[in-house]
Design a protein around this motif. Structure first.
Motif, PDB file in Angstrom:
ATOM      1  N   LYS A 100       0.867  -1.181   0.000  1.00  0.00           N
ATOM      2  CA  LYS A 100       0.000   0.000   0.000  1.00  0.00           C
ATOM      3  C   LYS A 100       0.904   1.232   0.000  1.00  0.00           C
ATOM      4  O   LYS A 100       1.749   1.383   0.875  1.00  0.00           O
ATOM      5  CB  LYS A 100      -0.887  -0.017   1.254  1.00  0.00           C
ATOM      6  N   VAL A 101       0.714   2.091  -0.974  1.00  0.00           N
ATOM      7  CA  VAL A 101       1.533   3.304  -1.082  1.00  0.00           C
ATOM      8  C   VAL A 101       0.687   4.524  -0.776  1.00  0.00           C
ATOM      9  O   VAL A 101      -0.367   4.728  -1.362  1.00  0.00           O
ATOM     10  CB  VAL A 101       2.162   3.435  -2.489  1.00  0.00           C
ATOM     11  N   ARG A 102       1.181   5.289   0.167  1.00  0.00           N
ATOM     12  CA  ARG A 102       0.588   6.584   0.506  1.00  0.00           C
ATOM     13  C   ARG A 102       1.731   7.592   0.484  1.00  0.00           C
ATOM     14  O   ARG A 102       2.878   7.228   0.715  1.00  0.00           O
ATOM     15  CB  ARG A 102      -0.058   6.521   1.890  1.00  0.00           C
ATOM     16  N   ALA A 103       1.387   8.848   0.220  1.00  0.00           N
ATOM     17  CA  ALA A 103       2.427   9.866   0.120  1.00  0.00           C
ATOM     18  C   ALA A 103       1.940  11.185   0.705  1.00  0.00           C
ATOM     19  O   ALA A 103       0.744  11.465   0.743  1.00  0.00           O
ATOM     20  CB  ALA A 103       2.851  10.059  -1.332  1.00  0.00           C
ATOM     21  N   SER A 104       2.890  11.988   1.151  1.00  0.00           N
ATOM     22  CA  SER A 104       2.612  13.329   1.672  1.00  0.00           C
ATOM     23  C   SER A 104       3.067  14.349   0.635  1.00  0.00           C
ATOM     24  O   SER A 104       4.168  14.231   0.091  1.00  0.00           O
ATOM     25  CB  SER A 104       3.363  13.544   2.983  1.00  0.00           C
ATOM     26  N   PHE A 105       2.210  15.336   0.395  1.00  0.00           N
ATOM     27  CA  PHE A 105       2.444  16.324  -0.663  1.00  0.00           C
ATOM     28  C   PHE A 105       2.495  17.735  -0.103  1.00  0.00           C
ATOM     29  O   PHE A 105       1.701  18.094   0.761  1.00  0.00           O
ATOM     30  CB  PHE A 105       1.303  16.273  -1.687  1.00  0.00           C
ATOM     31  N   GLY A 106       3.408  18.524  -0.657  1.00  0.00           N
ATOM     32  CA  GLY A 106       3.435  19.955  -0.415  1.00  0.00           C
ATOM     33  C   GLY A 106       3.453  20.642  -1.764  1.00  0.00           C
ATOM     34  O   GLY A 106       4.121  20.180  -2.695  1.00  0.00           O
ATOM     35  N   ILE A 107       2.705  21.720  -1.880  1.00  0.00           N
ATOM     36  CA  ILE A 107       2.692  22.450  -3.146  1.00  0.00           C
ATOM     37  C   ILE A 107       3.034  23.913  -2.908  1.00  0.00           C
ATOM     38  O   ILE A 107       2.927  24.428  -1.793  1.00  0.00           O
ATOM     39  CB  ILE A 107       1.342  22.308  -3.886  1.00  0.00           C
ATOM     40  N   TYR A 129       5.985  18.766   4.885  1.00  0.00           N
ATOM     41  CA  TYR A 129       6.140  18.334   6.271  1.00  0.00           C
ATOM     42  C   TYR A 129       4.910  18.627   7.120  1.00  0.00           C
ATOM     43  O   TYR A 129       4.640  17.917   8.077  1.00  0.00           O
ATOM     44  CB  TYR A 129       7.439  18.875   6.870  1.00  0.00           C
ATOM     45  N   VAL A 130       4.136  19.635   6.745  1.00  0.00           N
ATOM     46  CA  VAL A 130       2.841  19.850   7.412  1.00  0.00           C
ATOM     47  C   VAL A 130       1.942  18.644   7.124  1.00  0.00           C
ATOM     48  O   VAL A 130       1.295  18.111   8.029  1.00  0.00           O
ATOM     49  CB  VAL A 130       2.179  21.172   6.944  1.00  0.00           C
ATOM     50  N   SER A 131       1.919  18.206   5.868  1.00  0.00           N
ATOM     51  CA  SER A 131       1.129  17.023   5.505  1.00  0.00           C
ATOM     52  C   SER A 131       1.584  15.806   6.294  1.00  0.00           C
ATOM     53  O   SER A 131       0.776  15.045   6.830  1.00  0.00           O
ATOM     54  CB  SER A 131       1.264  16.716   4.003  1.00  0.00           C
ATOM     55  N   LYS A 132       2.884  15.602   6.373  1.00  0.00           N
ATOM     56  CA  LYS A 132       3.440  14.446   7.070  1.00  0.00           C
ATOM     57  C   LYS A 132       3.101  14.465   8.556  1.00  0.00           C
ATOM     58  O   LYS A 132       2.684  13.460   9.115  1.00  0.00           O
ATOM     59  CB  LYS A 132       4.960  14.428   6.880  1.00  0.00           C
ATOM     60  N   ARG A 133       3.293  15.623   9.182  1.00  0.00           N
ATOM     61  CA  ARG A 133       3.033  15.736  10.631  1.00  0.00           C
ATOM     62  C   ARG A 133       1.555  15.557  10.969  1.00  0.00           C
ATOM     63  O   ARG A 133       1.217  15.199  12.089  1.00  0.00           O
ATOM     64  CB  ARG A 133       3.534  17.074  11.164  1.00  0.00           C
ATOM     65  N   SER A 134       0.679  15.811  10.004  1.00  0.00           N
ATOM     66  CA  SER A 134      -0.753  15.669  10.284  1.00  0.00           C
ATOM     67  C   SER A 134      -1.291  14.311   9.831  1.00  0.00           C
ATOM     68  O   SER A 134      -2.488  14.153   9.634  1.00  0.00           O
ATOM     69  CB  SER A 134      -1.537  16.819   9.643  1.00  0.00           C
ATOM     70  N   GLY A 135      -0.420  13.340   9.657  1.00  0.00           N
ATOM     71  CA  GLY A 135      -0.858  11.978   9.365  1.00  0.00           C
ATOM     72  C   GLY A 135      -0.542  11.476   7.974  1.00  0.00           C
ATOM     73  O   GLY A 135      -0.734  10.307   7.680  1.00  0.00           O
ATOM     74  N   GLY A 136      -0.082  12.339   7.091  1.00  0.00           N
ATOM     75  CA  GLY A 136       0.304  11.908   5.747  1.00  0.00           C
ATOM     76  C   GLY A 136      -0.865  11.682   4.814  1.00  0.00           C
ATOM     77  O   GLY A 136      -2.019  11.929   5.153  1.00  0.00           O
ATOM     78  N   ASN A 137      -0.522  11.254   3.625  1.00  0.00           N
ATOM     79  CA  ASN A 137      -1.492  10.951   2.583  1.00  0.00           C
ATOM     80  C   ASN A 137      -2.425  12.131   2.294  1.00  0.00           C
ATOM     81  O   ASN A 137      -3.636  11.961   2.173  1.00  0.00           O
ATOM     82  CB  ASN A 137      -2.305   9.689   2.924  1.00  0.00           C
ATOM     83  N   LYS A 138      -1.849  13.308   2.172  1.00  0.00           N
ATOM     84  CA  LYS A 138      -2.653  14.501   1.900  1.00  0.00           C
ATOM     85  C   LYS A 138      -1.814  15.546   1.209  1.00  0.00           C
ATOM     86  O   LYS A 138      -0.592  15.451   1.139  1.00  0.00           O
ATOM     87  CB  LYS A 138      -3.258  15.058   3.185  1.00  0.00           C
ATOM     88  N   VAL A 139      -2.495  16.578   0.715  1.00  0.00           N
ATOM     89  CA  VAL A 139      -1.865  17.700   0.016  1.00  0.00           C
ATOM     90  C   VAL A 139      -1.999  18.940   0.899  1.00  0.00           C
ATOM     91  O   VAL A 139      -3.089  19.240   1.367  1.00  0.00           O
ATOM     92  CB  VAL A 139      -2.546  17.950  -1.355  1.00  0.00           C
ATOM     93  N   THR A 140      -0.906  19.658   1.071  1.00  0.00           N
ATOM     94  CA  THR A 140      -0.918  20.906   1.833  1.00  0.00           C
ATOM     95  C   THR A 140      -0.314  22.019   0.973  1.00  0.00           C
ATOM     96  O   THR A 140       0.657  21.802   0.261  1.00  0.00           O
ATOM     97  CB  THR A 140      -0.106  20.766   3.140  1.00  0.00           C
ATOM     98  N   GLY A 141      -0.909  23.203   1.083  1.00  0.00           N
ATOM     99  CA  GLY A 141      -0.360  24.376   0.417  1.00  0.00           C
ATOM    100  C   GLY A 141      -1.264  24.998  -0.627  1.00  0.00           C
ATOM    101  O   GLY A 141      -0.924  25.987  -1.224  1.00  0.00           O
ATOM    102  N   GLY A 142      -2.442  24.439  -0.812  1.00  0.00           N
ATOM    103  CA  GLY A 142      -3.361  24.958  -1.831  1.00  0.00           C
ATOM    104  C   GLY A 142      -4.376  25.914  -1.275  1.00  0.00           C
ATOM    105  O   GLY A 142      -4.187  26.513  -0.214  1.00  0.00           O
ATOM    106  N   ARG A 143      -5.458  26.037  -1.946  1.00  0.00           N
ATOM    107  CA  ARG A 143      -6.489  27.018  -1.593  1.00  0.00           C
ATOM    108  C   ARG A 143      -7.133  26.738  -0.253  1.00  0.00           C
ATOM    109  O   ARG A 143      -7.696  27.622   0.368  1.00  0.00           O
ATOM    110  CB  ARG A 143      -7.535  27.091  -2.696  1.00  0.00           C
TER     111      ARG A 143
END
Length: 146
Positions: A100-107, A129-143
């Motif tokens: 199972k692959v999950r990833a943390s994203f920053g934009i 790293y905000v995405s990672k610290r909040s559990g991962g598998n998400k995108v941070t930095g958008g609208r």
């Protein structure tokens, strides 16, 4: 360089940075050949989603970076979310072992004539790293980030 084009023609540009959640544990449990297999599959999944004009590269270890010319922050976030969901939904099987692959994203997006690629990378990395610290598998930095 795409940054110089964006400055010259006053266009938008997005940047996505991501890394695979718990990649070290995967390597430790399944071995480096399995980790290498996963990295190749991740790259394959991403290149199928991205446009021909997008620049995709391995940044280091299990980190990847994508430069999206002529792309605003909303579309950058949508592209990152598509990749995030595609990775999560992927069926990666190594030697009959499902992974199972999950990833943390920053934009980040290009912020004007004084902005440099390193500035965009720094902002995207901070968001990753905000995405990672909040559990991962998400995108941070958008609208929806603020």
């Amino acid at each position: 360089c795409e940054i110089e084009k964006a400055k010259r023609y006053d266009t938008k540009m997005g940047l996505i940075m991501f890394d695979i959640d718990n990649f070290k544990n995967m390597n430790d449990m399944l071995g480096h050949l399995a980790g290498d297999f996963v990295l190749k599959r991740v790259a394959n999944i991403c290149t199928k989603i991205l446009r021909a004009a997008d620049i995709f590269a391995r940044y280091g270890g299990d980190e990847f970076i994508i430069l999206l010319p002529m792309t605003d922050i909303t579309n950058t976030e949508e592209a990152a979310t598509r990749i995030c969901r595609s990775l999560e939904d992927s069926r990666i099987i190594y030697k009959r072992i499902p992974i199972k692959v999950r990833a943390s994203f920053g934009i980040a997006n290009f912020e004007g004539h004084e902005d440099e690629l390193e500035d965009m990378i720094r902002r995207a990395d901070r968001n990753l790293y905000v995405s990672k610290r909040s559990g991962g598998n998400k995108v941070t930095g958008g609208r929806n980030y603020g």
